[in-house]
Design a protein around this motif. Structure first.
Motif, mmCIF file in Angstrom:
data_model
loop_
_atom_site.group_PDB
_atom_site.id
_atom_site.type_symbol
_atom_site.label_atom_id
_atom_site.label_comp_id
_atom_site.label_asym_id
_atom_site.label_seq_id
_atom_site.Cartn_x
_atom_site.Cartn_y
_atom_site.Cartn_z
ATOM 1 N N ASP A 163 25.640 -21.665 45.707
ATOM 2 C CA ASP A 163 27.040 -21.210 45.610
ATOM 3 C C ASP A 163 27.777 -22.003 44.548
ATOM 4 O OD1 ASP A 163 27.428 -20.726 49.206
ATOM 5 O OD2 ASP A 163 26.564 -19.439 47.655
ATOM 6 N N ASP A 191 21.527 -23.374 49.930
ATOM 7 C CA ASP A 191 22.507 -22.292 49.844
ATOM 8 C C ASP A 191 23.827 -22.808 49.271
ATOM 9 O OD1 ASP A 191 21.397 -20.912 53.000
ATOM 10 O OD2 ASP A 191 20.672 -20.557 50.955
ATOM 11 N N GLU A 192 24.211 -24.017 49.678
ATOM 12 C CA GLU A 192 25.458 -24.581 49.169
ATOM 13 C C GLU A 192 25.361 -24.845 47.675
ATOM 14 O OE1 GLU A 192 26.731 -26.923 53.231
ATOM 15 O OE2 GLU A 192 26.224 -28.048 51.451
#
Length: 148
Positions: free
Chosen positions: A138, A134-135
């Motif tokens: 982003d 997820d990081e």
């Protein structure tokens, strides 16, 4: 009187060029040239040309332009000095107040831990975490947004 004659001659020449362009089947360009060539006649008919001619040969009008230029130079000079100094006194005072650290409610909780690592021995250091995907997505979105 001379300015009106010159504007009329320029318009007549432009309309002649527009006719030749239309003869060559370039109607869009001909219409554009005709529009540009009608501007001087319109300016003569509204009296703008006479006003500009009177202004161009008026010493008081030139003195007014000099005064406007001087005021513009003063304005820009004061802005440059203000930028070099770092703003007005009020802005500098606000910047200093923002730089002073405020008392933390819980200093131990907000301070970073510099002690030994609490990582479990069962997981190797190079293994990605569960939320690492997820990081990275982003980060990729931010980079794509900025065209990198």
């Amino acid at each position: 009187m001379i300015a009106e004659t010159v504007c009329s001659a320029v318009s007549a020449a432009g309309l002649g060029i527009a006719v030749v362009t239309a003869y060559r089947k370039r109607f869009l360009s001909a219409a554009r040239i005709a529009a540009y060539s009608l501007v001087p006649v319109g300016l003569v008919m509204t009296g703008v040309v006479g006003w500009v001619a009177d202004t161009a040969f008026s010493p008081s009008a030139w003195a007014g332009f000099v005064v406007l230029g001087a005021s513009w130079m003063l304005f820009m000079g004061t802005r440059a000095v203000e930028r070099r100094r770092g703003g007005t006194r009020k802005e500098r005072r606000e910047a200093r107040a923002a730089q002073q650290p405020e008392a933390a409610v819980a200093p131990k909780a907000s301070a970073p831990s510099l002690g030994p690592s609490t990582r479990s021995a069962s997981r190797p250091a190079s293994a990605p975490r569960a939320g690492a995907g997820d990081e990275f997505s982003d980060i990729e979105a931010i980079l794509k947004k900025h065209g990198i």
